[in-house]
Structure formats: structure tokens, C-alpha cells
Design a protein around this motif. Structure first.
Motif, PDB file in Angstrom:
ATOM      1  N   ARG A  17      -3.365  -0.207 -22.379  1.00  0.00           N
ATOM      2  CA  ARG A  17      -3.997   0.930 -21.709  1.00  0.00           C
ATOM      3  C   ARG A  17      -3.619   1.019 -20.242  1.00  0.00           C
ATOM      4  O   ARG A  17      -4.288   1.683 -19.464  1.00  0.00           O
ATOM      5  CB  ARG A  17      -5.519   0.801 -21.834  1.00  0.00           C
ATOM      6  N   ILE A  18      -2.558   0.331 -19.867  1.00  0.00           N
ATOM      7  CA  ILE A  18      -2.206   0.224 -18.453  1.00  0.00           C
ATOM      8  C   ILE A  18      -1.851   1.565 -17.840  1.00  0.00           C
ATOM      9  O   ILE A  18      -2.039   1.783 -16.643  1.00  0.00           O
ATOM     10  CB  ILE A  18      -1.062  -0.797 -18.264  1.00  0.00           C
ATOM     11  N   ASP A  19      -1.351   2.512 -18.667  1.00  0.00           N
ATOM     12  CA  ASP A  19      -0.961   3.822 -18.156  1.00  0.00           C
ATOM     13  C   ASP A  19      -2.120   4.554 -17.500  1.00  0.00           C
ATOM     14  O   ASP A  19      -1.937   5.268 -16.521  1.00  0.00           O
ATOM     15  CB  ASP A  19      -0.387   4.692 -19.283  1.00  0.00           C
ATOM     16  N   ILE A  20      -3.325   4.380 -18.043  1.00  0.00           N
ATOM     17  CA  ILE A  20      -4.486   5.086 -17.508  1.00  0.00           C
ATOM     18  C   ILE A  20      -4.815   4.610 -16.093  1.00  0.00           C
ATOM     19  O   ILE A  20      -5.422   5.316 -15.304  1.00  0.00           O
ATOM     20  CB  ILE A  20      -5.709   4.928 -18.443  1.00  0.00           C
ATOM     21  N   LEU A  21      -4.411   3.382 -15.761  1.00  0.00           N
ATOM     22  CA  LEU A  21      -4.698   2.824 -14.439  1.00  0.00           C
ATOM     23  C   LEU A  21      -3.659   3.224 -13.402  1.00  0.00           C
ATOM     24  O   LEU A  21      -3.892   3.102 -12.208  1.00  0.00           O
ATOM     25  CB  LEU A  21      -4.753   1.290 -14.512  1.00  0.00           C
ATOM     26  N   ASP A  22      -2.492   3.682 -13.857  1.00  0.00           N
ATOM     27  CA  ASP A  22      -1.414   4.079 -12.942  1.00  0.00           C
ATOM     28  C   ASP A  22      -1.060   2.950 -11.978  1.00  0.00           C
ATOM     29  O   ASP A  22      -0.899   3.163 -10.782  1.00  0.00           O
ATOM     30  CB  ASP A  22      -1.831   5.344 -12.160  1.00  0.00           C
ATOM     31  N   MET A  23      -0.966   1.734 -12.513  1.00  0.00           N
ATOM     32  CA  MET A  23      -0.628   0.577 -11.694  1.00  0.00           C
ATOM     33  C   MET A  23       0.395  -0.284 -12.434  1.00  0.00           C
ATOM     34  O   MET A  23       0.393  -0.349 -13.664  1.00  0.00           O
ATOM     35  CB  MET A  23      -1.872  -0.244 -11.364  1.00  0.00           C
ATOM     36  N   THR A  24       1.262  -0.961 -11.670  1.00  0.00           N
ATOM     37  CA  THR A  24       2.290  -1.821 -12.269  1.00  0.00           C
ATOM     38  C   THR A  24       1.913  -3.294 -12.231  1.00  0.00           C
ATOM     39  O   THR A  24       2.422  -4.089 -12.998  1.00  0.00           O
ATOM     40  CB  THR A  24       3.622  -1.657 -11.520  1.00  0.00           C
ATOM     41  N   PHE A  25       1.011  -3.696 -11.292  1.00  0.00           N
ATOM     42  CA  PHE A  25       0.590  -5.075 -11.092  1.00  0.00           C
ATOM     43  C   PHE A  25       1.755  -5.985 -10.684  1.00  0.00           C
ATOM     44  O   PHE A  25       1.709  -7.186 -10.907  1.00  0.00           O
ATOM     45  CB  PHE A  25      -0.100  -5.655 -12.348  1.00  0.00           C
ATOM     46  N   ASP A  26       2.802  -5.383 -10.086  1.00  0.00           N
ATOM     47  CA  ASP A  26       3.933  -6.202  -9.625  1.00  0.00           C
ATOM     48  C   ASP A  26       3.508  -7.122  -8.477  1.00  0.00           C
ATOM     49  O   ASP A  26       3.790  -8.314  -8.482  1.00  0.00           O
ATOM     50  CB  ASP A  26       5.087  -5.299  -9.173  1.00  0.00           C
ATOM     51  N   LEU A  27       2.841  -6.566  -7.486  1.00  0.00           N
ATOM     52  CA  LEU A  27       2.353  -7.341  -6.340  1.00  0.00           C
ATOM     53  C   LEU A  27       1.022  -6.740  -5.911  1.00  0.00           C
ATOM     54  O   LEU A  27       0.905  -5.521  -5.737  1.00  0.00           O
ATOM     55  CB  LEU A  27       3.362  -7.285  -5.185  1.00  0.00           C
ATOM     56  N   TYR A  28       0.008  -7.583  -5.757  1.00  0.00           N
ATOM     57  CA  TYR A  28      -1.332  -7.092  -5.439  1.00  0.00           C
ATOM     58  C   TYR A  28      -2.135  -8.186  -4.738  1.00  0.00           C
ATOM     59  O   TYR A  28      -1.745  -9.350  -4.707  1.00  0.00           O
ATOM     60  CB  TYR A  28      -2.065  -6.672  -6.723  1.00  0.00           C
ATOM     61  N   VAL A  40       0.222  -3.212  -3.870  1.00  0.00           N
ATOM     62  CA  VAL A  40       1.021  -2.927  -2.674  1.00  0.00           C
ATOM     63  C   VAL A  40       2.483  -2.755  -3.063  1.00  0.00           C
ATOM     64  O   VAL A  40       2.989  -3.432  -3.951  1.00  0.00           O
ATOM     65  CB  VAL A  40       0.870  -4.059  -1.629  1.00  0.00           C
ATOM     66  N   ASP A  41       3.161  -1.852  -2.361  1.00  0.00           N
ATOM     67  CA  ASP A  41       4.553  -1.538  -2.673  1.00  0.00           C
ATOM     68  C   ASP A  41       5.419  -1.656  -1.422  1.00  0.00           C
ATOM     69  O   ASP A  41       4.952  -1.410  -0.308  1.00  0.00           O
ATOM     70  CB  ASP A  41       4.688  -0.098  -3.212  1.00  0.00           C
ATOM     71  N   ASN A  42       6.659  -2.051  -1.629  1.00  0.00           N
ATOM     72  CA  ASN A  42       7.686  -1.989  -0.586  1.00  0.00           C
ATOM     73  C   ASN A  42       7.371  -2.793   0.666  1.00  0.00           C
ATOM     74  O   ASN A  42       7.757  -2.429   1.766  1.00  0.00           O
ATOM     75  CB  ASN A  42       7.949  -0.524  -0.187  1.00  0.00           C
ATOM     76  N   ILE A  43       6.629  -3.879   0.526  1.00  0.00           N
ATOM     77  CA  ILE A  43       6.431  -4.788   1.657  1.00  0.00           C
ATOM     78  C   ILE A  43       6.567  -6.224   1.157  1.00  0.00           C
ATOM     79  O   ILE A  43       6.370  -6.500  -0.021  1.00  0.00           O
ATOM     80  CB  ILE A  43       5.065  -4.594   2.360  1.00  0.00           C
ATOM     81  N   ASN A  44       6.899  -7.136   2.087  1.00  0.00           N
ATOM     82  CA  ASN A  44       7.083  -8.524   1.680  1.00  0.00           C
ATOM     83  C   ASN A  44       5.737  -9.239   1.612  1.00  0.00           C
ATOM     84  O   ASN A  44       4.706  -8.726   2.057  1.00  0.00           O
ATOM     85  CB  ASN A  44       8.044  -9.251   2.622  1.00  0.00           C
ATOM     86  N   GLU A  45       5.755 -10.462   1.066  1.00  0.00           N
ATOM     87  CA  GLU A  45       4.507 -11.192   0.823  1.00  0.00           C
ATOM     88  C   GLU A  45       3.797 -11.570   2.115  1.00  0.00           C
ATOM     89  O   GLU A  45       2.571 -11.615   2.157  1.00  0.00           O
ATOM     90  CB  GLU A  45       4.800 -12.444  -0.007  1.00  0.00           C
ATOM     91  N   ILE A  46       4.561 -11.841   3.177  1.00  0.00           N
ATOM     92  CA  ILE A  46       3.925 -12.161   4.469  1.00  0.00           C
ATOM     93  C   ILE A  46       3.112 -10.973   4.959  1.00  0.00           C
ATOM     94  O   ILE A  46       1.987 -11.119   5.444  1.00  0.00           O
ATOM     95  CB  ILE A  46       4.993 -12.556   5.511  1.00  0.00           C
ATOM     96  N   GLU A  47       3.679  -9.776   4.813  1.00  0.00           N
ATOM     97  CA  GLU A  47       2.968  -8.568   5.227  1.00  0.00           C
ATOM     98  C   GLU A  47       1.729  -8.330   4.357  1.00  0.00           C
ATOM     99  O   GLU A  47       0.699  -7.860   4.841  1.00  0.00           O
ATOM    100  CB  GLU A  47       3.914  -7.366   5.138  1.00  0.00           C
ATOM    101  N   VAL A  48       1.828  -8.676   3.074  1.00  0.00           N
ATOM    102  CA  VAL A  48       0.668  -8.539   2.184  1.00  0.00           C
ATOM    103  C   VAL A  48      -0.461  -9.458   2.640  1.00  0.00           C
ATOM    104  O   VAL A  48      -1.634  -9.079   2.615  1.00  0.00           O
ATOM    105  CB  VAL A  48       1.051  -8.857   0.716  1.00  0.00           C
ATOM    106  N   LYS A  49      -0.104 -10.670   3.048  1.00  0.00           N
ATOM    107  CA  LYS A  49      -1.122 -11.605   3.542  1.00  0.00           C
ATOM    108  C   LYS A  49      -1.852 -11.025   4.748  1.00  0.00           C
ATOM    109  O   LYS A  49      -3.085 -11.063   4.825  1.00  0.00           O
ATOM    110  CB  LYS A  49      -0.471 -12.939   3.907  1.00  0.00           C
ATOM    111  N   ARG A  50      -1.073 -10.479   5.680  1.00  0.00           N
ATOM    112  CA  ARG A  50      -1.686  -9.899   6.873  1.00  0.00           C
ATOM    113  C   ARG A  50      -2.566  -8.701   6.499  1.00  0.00           C
ATOM    114  O   ARG A  50      -3.701  -8.581   6.945  1.00  0.00           O
ATOM    115  CB  ARG A  50      -0.589  -9.452   7.851  1.00  0.00           C
ATOM    116  N   LEU A  51      -2.016  -7.816   5.643  1.00  0.00           N
ATOM    117  CA  LEU A  51      -2.735  -6.597   5.260  1.00  0.00           C
ATOM    118  C   LEU A  51      -4.027  -6.921   4.511  1.00  0.00           C
ATOM    119  O   LEU A  51      -5.075  -6.334   4.781  1.00  0.00           O
ATOM    120  CB  LEU A  51      -1.828  -5.740   4.383  1.00  0.00           C
ATOM    121  N   SER A  52      -3.959  -7.857   3.556  1.00  0.00           N
ATOM    122  CA  SER A  52      -5.146  -8.179   2.756  1.00  0.00           C
ATOM    123  C   SER A  52      -6.248  -8.775   3.617  1.00  0.00           C
ATOM    124  O   SER A  52      -7.431  -8.451   3.454  1.00  0.00           O
ATOM    125  CB  SER A  52      -4.780  -9.134   1.619  1.00  0.00           C
ATOM    126  N   TYR A  53      -5.865  -9.650   4.562  1.00  0.00           N
ATOM    127  CA  TYR A  53      -6.867 -10.255   5.442  1.00  0.00           C
ATOM    128  C   TYR A  53      -7.465  -9.203   6.374  1.00  0.00           C
ATOM    129  O   TYR A  53      -8.674  -9.208   6.650  1.00  0.00           O
ATOM    130  CB  TYR A  53      -6.225 -11.389   6.247  1.00  0.00           C
TER     131      TYR A  53
END
Length: 509
Positions: free
Chosen positions: A169-180, A227-240
Motif C-alpha cells: 500500500r506504499i503508493d497511497i503514502l507517496d513516499m519512497t523511504f529511501d532516506l528519512y 528527505v531528498d537530495n541532501i547528504n546524511e550529514i545535512e539530514v542530521k542537522r535538519l532533523s535535530y
């Protein structure tokens, strides 16, 4: 009622069209008249008609040019071209603009009525389709919202089965879960209205900013942000940063204690682990309101916390699985809590929270509800609460033993009734309402042999009886659940040390 605009530079033509429409088509109302292409464009913008009768030959902007301009903005408007010229070029160009019909002047009354009735029918059909699509979109939106709200429950409680359902049912969520990243938000208050208000606040904050799922489970709120098109370091900063902002927003509005665990993940298959680890961060680290395992922490403190937490978790897992030695270890740990009010690594509230979570995950039943209704009281008399916890766990152990006996007896009853069918361990586990993994361990512990050995021995014992009654080997094979007599013979020999034929010969002696 359907709204119609007439655009024609001849007043007599406009009056004639109005007269035919008003007399014969009560469902159509003429809402305006234009005498050239420019006026037609302006009145379409102003009056929003459903139908436009448009003459080709008008001064200034002609009908074809006006139709081009109008069509760019109004895709669903029904345009009917009127022309005194039977020119193929005009007709071809007008139909390329999506014109509904092309009528030659002077327009016959019957033809005009017939054309407009067809237009009305098509407009009505399109309205119904739009309403159905809107209703479907609303229903899908409701389903999606309900699915998102229960998302963490499905992930944690249904295990792999739930994850597979989510993949379907992943289509209904419109998410890929690649990086989150996942925020696990723990709230001191267990008041339902307060939790609902905070959930709404979190929902409004994230849904307007991020591609996210907001979910509730066991009085906690979970935010999953893709999150899309950003590296993991940026994800750490953004999530915090996001955790800080929602924390400040909530404590500024509600006078309660809030703690947020932050964890980054990749792939839907890792999502369950990421959610659990975000929870662990909240439980294991004290004196911090926002906790992540990658940002703003003293490394030595973190190592100490993790080691102590692993020890506690090991004890609790033993208790959940019915190990009495682990219960004794927990008793000693609680004694330490009673002696030292300054015990910083883990407190009684956290121990009870982990116990409650893991027992529910394993058994599907909540414990310690009264104790967890107000965490402040736990600090008042630790020794008294410790006694309640131990008493509750002793009852839990009695219940486990009773449940174990009942589960195995029900399983055996099912096996005895169905041994001659193609039954599998998963079938029996489903019948007694436990997971196949748990049933397998439980069955071996209680019966001293695994499921397949028990089933095979039962079948062979029944085979002996039937051979003794004089049944053929082939008939016996089918009778006890083996479709292949050769396979049955091999199994029989493995268990008894002789073939079915040898066994029958011994019986005849």
C-alpha cells in the motif's frame, strides 16, 4: 441550471438565439452577450459560463482567436462555433481547439436545441464524474489519514506481515523511504485531550513543511520525515533542528514535560528498528529533552548509558520470556534504586516503560497502567512502587505458565484432529494465536521435541495401527497425510528401523 454566453456582432442573431433558448431549454440561462472577441474573453473571465456560443466573424479579435485565448484558461468550457461560412479550414481549426460543435448560420432551431441538449447531457455527465472523483479523493484522503495515524502501530505490532502490507500500500503514502528521520515524541501527560491537541499541533507543523507521516502509538507521537537530495550529514542537522523547533513550539504552548528521540534511517525494511531505537533514546538518556545518537552528546556519557541500557534490556527481555533468574536480577536492581536516589543511568519509570512496551509486543497485553498514569508519583516512594512491580511480575509469570499450558494443549488437540492433512507449524501457530517463531520455541520447550518430529511420530504411530488392521501401504500413506507412498516408507523406516513391508511381515508371524 446551466450558464450560457452568446458572442455575436449581430444584435438580431443574439436575440434570435436567446428566444430559441429561453422558449425551449428551461435548464439553460443566458447570462451575458458579447459583440466581439475581446468582450467574449472578458465576459468569460467575469461570468464563468458553462457554454459559449461563439461567432467566427466578428470585428477586432475574431472567434477563432478568442477561442484560442479562452481555451488556454478554461479547459472544460463547452464552445460551440457559429459561422455563416462553410469553410473546411475554419471547421478544422476550431475542432483542433477542442470546440464541441460547428454550426452553420442561419442556425436551424431544431439543430440548435439538439446540440445544446447534447451539451447539457455531457456537462452533467462530467459533473457527476467530477463529484465521484472528488468523493473518491476525499475517501482516499480519509483512508490515507487513518493509515498514517495507525502507521507506527502497524509497523511495530504486525511485524514483517505488517511491513509487507505497507509495501503493498506504499503508493497511497507517496513516499519512497529511501532516506528519512524519525522523531519519537514522549509526553508526560496521559490526558487524551492533551495528547490529541499536541498531535494536531505536530501534524500542522510538519504537514505544511515536509513530506511526512504523523502517527500515534502507546501515548507517544511519531513523525517520519522523508528527505531528498541532501547528504546524511545535512539530514542530521535538519532533523535535530526540526526536533528543536517542534519542542520549543510545544513547550511554549503546553506546560508539560516533553522528550524527543531522533533517529535517521534508510529503507522501509529498517523502519521498525529505527522507530524502536528512537524510543530507546528517550528511555535511556536522562537530563536531555532532545536526544539523538549522532548530535550534541558527550561520547563517554553515551558509552556508559549504552552499556548500562544493554544490561537492563537483557534483564527485561529475560523477564518477558519467562526467565525467573532475570526476575531476581531485576529485584536486585530495584533494591539499588531504593538505596540511591541519585542513580542517574536509569530510573524505575524507564524500567517499567520498557517492560510495558516489550510485554505488549510479545503478549499483546498492557501492564502497569496505573503506575504509568502519573510518573511524578514514582519518585515519591520508590520502594513501595518496587513492591508493586515485583508483585505484578509474579502474577505475570503465573499467567505465562497458565497460558503456556493452554496454548500447548490447544495445539496438540488441533494436531491430533488434523495430523492426516497437510498441516504446517504456521497453521497450528495461527490456530492458537501466537507467532510461528514463539510457538516453535514454546512447543519444543514443553514437549521436548520440535513440531515436525512430534507430527511425524504421531503419524507413524497411527500408521502402525492401520497396518495392523490390514490396510495396504498405499492406503495407509494417504490416510496419515503422505501423498507419496515411497516417501512414507522412507519416513517409516527412519522412525521404526524397518520398512512398512517388514513391519507387516512381523505382524503376520
Amino acid at each position: 441550471m446551466y450558464r450560457l454566453l452568446i458572442a455575436d456582432d449581430e444584435p438580431i442573431e443574439r436575440e434570435g438565439l436567446k428566444l430559441i433558448i429561453n422558449k425551449n431549454l428551461p435548464d439553460i440561462r443566458v447570462i451575458g452577450e458579447a459583440k466581439n472577441g475581446r468582450e467574449a474573453i472578458e465576459l468569460v473571465d467575469e461570468l464563468s459560463p458553462d457554454i459559449l456560443l461563439l461567432d467566427i466573424k466578428m470585428p477586432g479579435i475574431n472567434g477563432i482567436e478568442a477561442a484560442k485565448e479562452i481555451r488556454r484558461k478554461y479547459k472544460n468550457l463547452k464552445i460551440i462555433i457559429l459561422s455563416a461560412y462553410d469553410y473546411f479550414a475554419y471547421a478544422k481549426e476550431s475542432f483542433s481547439l477542442g470546440v464541441y460543435d460547428y454550426l452553420l448560420k442561419p442556425v436551424r432551431r431544431a439543430k440548435l436545441i439538439e446540440t445544446l441538449e447534447k451539451v447539457i447531457s455531457e456537462i452533467e455527465k462530467e459533473r457527476i464524474e467530477r463529484q465521484e472523483k472528488l468523493k473518491l479523493r476525499e475517501e482516499l484522503s480519509d483512508i490515507k489519514n487513518m493509515f498514517e495515524e495507525k502507521f507506527v502501530t502497524i509497523i511495530l505490532e504486525d511485524g514483517l506481515k505488517g511491513e509487507n502490507n505497507i509495501k503493498n500500500r506504499i503508493d497511497i503514502l507517496d513516499m519512497t523511504f529511501d532516506l528519512y528521520y524519525v522523531l519519537a515524541i514522549s509526553i508526560e501527560s496521559k490526558n487524551n485531550d492533551m495528547l490529541s491537541n499536541i498531535y494536531d499541533e505536530v501534524f500542522r507543523y510538519f504537514k505544511h513543511r515536509e513530506k511526512s507521516i504523523i502517527s500515534k502509538y502507546n501515548d507517544n507521537i511519531y513523525v517520519l520525515v522523508e528527505v531528498d537530495n541532501i547528504n546524511e550529514i545535512e539530514v542530521k542537522r535538519l532533523s535535530y533542528e526540526r526536533a528543536n523547533k517542534i519542542y520549543n513550539r510545544l513547550i511554549g504552548k503546553y506546560d508539560i514535560d516533553i522528550r524527543i528521540g531522533v533517529k535517521i534511517g534508510r529503507g522501509i525494511d529498517n523502519l521498525k528498528r529505527v522507530i524502536i531505537e528512537a524510543n530507546k533514546l528517550i528511555i535511556s538518556v536522562k537530563n536531555k529533552n532532545i536526544i539523538s545518537d549522532f548530535y550534541d552528546k558527550n561520547e563517554e556519557d553515551l558509552i556508559e548509558i549504552k552499556e548500562e541500557y544493554q544490561k537492563i534490556l537483557s534483564i527485561i527481555k529475560g523477564i518477558v520470556n519467562g526467565d525467573r533468574e532475570s526476575l531476581i536480577e531485576l529485584y536486585n536492581l530495584l533494591e539499588m534504586l531504593c538505596i540511591s536516589e541519585n542513580y542517574k543511568i536509569i530510573k524505575l519509570y524507564e524500567i517499567i516503560s520498557i517492560l510495558r512496551f516489550l510485554i505488549f509486543k510479545k503478549r499483546g497485553k498492557m501492564y502497569f497502567n496505573d503506575l504509568l498514569s502519573g510518573s511524578k508519583n514514582l519518585e515519591l516512594d520508590l520502594c513501595y512502587v518496587k513492591k508493586i512491580v515485583i508483585d505484578e511480575l509474579n502474577k505475570y509469570f503465573v499467567e505465562i505458565n497458565n497460558q503456556t499450558h493452554e496454548i500447548i494443549e490447544r495445539a496438540k488437540e488441533y494436531i491430533y484432529k488434523n495430523y492426516n492433512k497437510d498441516i504446517k507449524l504456521e497453521d497450528v501457530a495461527e490456530k492458537v494465536s501466537v507467532s510461528p517463531y514463539y510457538f516453535s520455541k514454546l512447543f519444543k520447550k514443553e514437549m521436548g521435541k520440535n513440531f515436525i518430529d512430534f507430527l511425524t511420530e504421531l503419524r507413524i504411530e497411527e500408521a502402525k495401527k492401520k497396518l495392523d488392521e490390514g490396510m495396504s501401504i498405499k492406503a495407509v500413506s494417504r490416510c496419515i497425510g503422505y501423498s507419496d507412498p515411497n516417501y512414507f516408507s522412507r519416513v517409516f523406516k527412519k522412525i521404526t528401523g524397518m520398512s512398512p513391508n517388514s513391519y507387516k511381515k512381523i505382524l503376520k508371524k
